[in-house]
Design an enzyme around this catalytic site. Structure first.
Site: not given
Length: 211
Positions: A25, A48-50, A90
């Site tokens: 990440n 990607s945390e989105n 996520s």
């Protein structure tokens, strides 16, 4: 040193830490540049945390798709085999310990591996966001940042800003040096070309272990 050159130097050095097969990440800002310098032959899955995995390198002007952006809202590419999913999935990946490495920026880091990276005094912020999850959920944490801000050290004996996480950082990489957080303090592992040991010591408030 020019800011762009400085950030690329840091990103290139971080990229050398990536290992084949890792899920990685990249935080907002400087850390996103790491995706452009992955060592040839090393296959890394960027998350990607989105809500996606499979982040690719930087875009050309004619390649921008406004519907595909990273957590910082920057247009990105997604490689073949990548996938999109909701935020619950996520953060399930992050909190479930499936991220091998997270690379984050910071306002301050101290000799105990504490990190402050979300609250700038005098500025309104919505909160610390996904950083708190990444710092507790990722198997390894690298801070990628400039060594000082306007000549003031960012690597301290003790953070003075509100903490994002306690004792979470494993490695600090700046344009000047690479430092490992150990139980005894910060171990100076590498000095970047163009700098001396004295340069690094003077620019660092925390004491350094030099071998």
């Amino acid at each position: 040193m020019d800011k762009k050159v400085m950030q690329e130097r840091i990103a290139k050095r971080v990229a050398r830490e990536l290992q084949d097969g890792w899920v990685v990440n990249l935080g907002i800002g400087l850390p996103t540049k790491v995706a452009n310098f992955v060592t040839k032959g090393v296959s890394v899955l960027f998350q990607s945390e989105n809500g996606f995995v499979g982040l690719g390198p930087a875009l050309g002007e004619d390649e921008i798709n406004p519907n595909i952006v990273n957590a910082g809202g920057q247009p990105v590419t997604i490689l073949p085999g990548g996938a999109f999913f909701d935020s619950a999935t996520s953060f399930g990946i992050i909190r479930g310990g499936h991220v091998d490495l997270t690379v984050l920026g910071a306002l301050q880091v101290d000799e105990m591996g504490n990190i402050a990276n979300y609250l700038i005094p005098g500025k309104m912020v919505p909160g610390m966001g996904g950083a708190m999850d990444l710092l507790s959920g990722a198997k390894k944490v690298i801070v990628a940042m400039e060594h000082t801000i306007n000549g003031t050290p960012k690597i301290l004996k003790k953070c003075t800003l509100p903490l994002t996480a306690v004792a979470a950082v494993d490695l600090i990489i700046t344009e000047m040096a690479v430092m490992e957080v150990t139980p005894d303090g910060l171990l100076l592992k590498e000095i970047a070309p163009g700098f001396t040991e004295d340069d690094v010591v003077i620019a660092t408030e925390a004491p350094l272990i030099v071998q």
